[in-house]
Design an enzyme around this catalytic site. Structure first.
Site, mmCIF file in Angstrom:
data_model
loop_
_atom_site.group_PDB
_atom_site.id
_atom_site.type_symbol
_atom_site.label_atom_id
_atom_site.label_comp_id
_atom_site.label_asym_id
_atom_site.label_seq_id
_atom_site.Cartn_x
_atom_site.Cartn_y
_atom_site.Cartn_z
ATOM 1 N N HIS A 265 41.671 35.569 46.290
ATOM 2 C CA HIS A 265 40.573 34.732 46.809
ATOM 3 C C HIS A 265 40.448 33.435 46.030
ATOM 4 O O HIS A 265 40.976 33.307 44.923
ATOM 5 C CB HIS A 265 39.234 35.479 46.779
ATOM 6 C CG HIS A 265 38.745 35.849 45.405
ATOM 7 N ND1 HIS A 265 39.007 37.053 44.798
ATOM 8 C CD2 HIS A 265 38.014 35.156 44.498
ATOM 9 C CE1 HIS A 265 38.449 37.093 43.600
ATOM 10 N NE2 HIS A 265 37.839 35.948 43.380
ATOM 11 N N GLU B 59 41.502 34.078 37.618
ATOM 12 C CA GLU B 59 41.187 35.496 37.496
ATOM 13 C C GLU B 59 42.423 36.290 37.891
ATOM 14 O O GLU B 59 43.145 35.909 38.821
ATOM 15 C CB GLU B 59 40.026 35.844 38.450
ATOM 16 C CG GLU B 59 39.574 37.300 38.382
ATOM 17 C CD GLU B 59 38.415 37.607 39.338
ATOM 18 O OE1 GLU B 59 38.127 36.782 40.234
ATOM 19 O OE2 GLU B 59 37.803 38.683 39.189
ATOM 20 N N HIS C 107 36.890 29.238 40.699
ATOM 21 C CA HIS C 107 38.118 29.865 40.186
ATOM 22 C C HIS C 107 38.990 30.333 41.344
ATOM 23 O O HIS C 107 38.571 30.338 42.493
ATOM 24 C CB HIS C 107 37.796 31.035 39.239
ATOM 25 C CG HIS C 107 37.167 32.237 39.899
ATOM 26 N ND1 HIS C 107 35.803 32.442 39.968
ATOM 27 C CD2 HIS C 107 37.715 33.314 40.528
ATOM 28 C CE1 HIS C 107 35.555 33.584 40.596
ATOM 29 N NE2 HIS C 107 36.701 34.131 40.954
#
Lengths: 134, 134
Positions: free
Chosen positions: B7, B130, B79
Site C-alpha cells: 500500500h 514499511e 509512507h
C-alpha cells in the site's frame, strides 16, 4: 475510474546512489538511468512484483522537480500515477466534479510515451496524482 | 527482497472528506473507516486494481502521524509498504548493509495483523518505507 497504480515517483538528490541502494541493499531490479529531456528528469525504474517505483532526478535548468528537492533536500515521494482507460473522458469527468487539472488541461506525452495529466495536489490531500492513459 | 507494494499511505486531515473524494470524485472502492487504536490512526482502505491506498488520520493523543500533519496540514504521502517473505530475515539483511530500522528493531503487529517494521527515511531518500511480512 482509477485503474492500476502505474508507479510511485521518488525525487532523489543523487540518482546513482539511490539506484545502488535499491539494487544492492533492497535487492530490487533496477534499470539504467534514462534521461528524459522533455520532462526535465532522469529516471531509474525499480520493478517490484505489482508496480514500479521511479527514482527521478532533475535534468536541465527548468526541471519540474527542482523546487521539490530544494524543499526536501534528502528527497521524498513526489507523486503517484494511476492508469485510466481514457484520459480525455477521465479529465472531463474529474473537472466536472471540481478537481483541477494542472497546466492547460491538455494531456502531454509522458515518460512511458502515453498521454498523462496531473491533478492539483490541493484537491487531493496534498498528494500530486498523475493520470496515465492505460 | 522487495515483494509487492502492499500500500501507499496518505495522511489526511479530514478522513471523511478524503474518503468521499476518492469514492465520489475518483470513483474508487473505499472502505468504511477502521479505527486502529494500537497504531494511533483511523484507516480508510482504497482498493485499486493492483494495490491499495490507505488514507490515515490521527487517532488518540500520541498518534505517530500527528507531527507529519502539523508539518503538512493539507496532508500528503506518508509512507509506502512493501511485502517481504520473512520479516526477520529481511531485517537482519537490511541491518547488515547499514539500513536503520526504526524503534527497537522488533517487528510489531501492523494494521493487517502481520508483523511490520519501518526503515529510517534518512537511509532511503527521505522516504519512509514499511516492510510487512507477506
Amino acid at each position: 475510474m482509477l485503474g492500476r497504480l502505474n508507479h510511485v515517483a521518488i525525487a532523489v538528490p543523487d540518482l546513482e546512489a539511490a539506484a545502488r541502494t535499491y539494487r544492492e541493499k533492497l535487492g530490487a531490479t533496477v534499470s539504467d538511468p534514462l534521461p528524459q529531456p522533455a520532462h526535465g528528469v532522469t529516471v531509474v525504474f525499480v520493478d517490484v512484483d505489482n508496480t514500479r517505483i521511479e527514482l527521478i532526478n532533475p535534468l536541465g535548468e527548468r526541471s519540474p522537480i527542482a523546487a521539490f528537492l530544494e524543499k526536501n533536500p534528502s528527497g521524498g515521494i513526489h507523486h503517484m500515477c494511476f492508469e485510466v482507460d481514457d484520459i480525455l473522458v477521465a479529465r472531463d469527468q474529474l473537472k466536472s466534479v471540481g478537481l483541477r487539472v494542472l497546466g492547460d488541461g491538455e494531456p502531454k506525452i509522458g515518460a512511458h510515451d502515453k498521454p498523462v495529466l496531473f491533478l492539483h495536489p490541493k484537491d487531493l490531500n496534498g498528494t500530486l496524482v498523475e493520470l496515465q492513459q492505460a
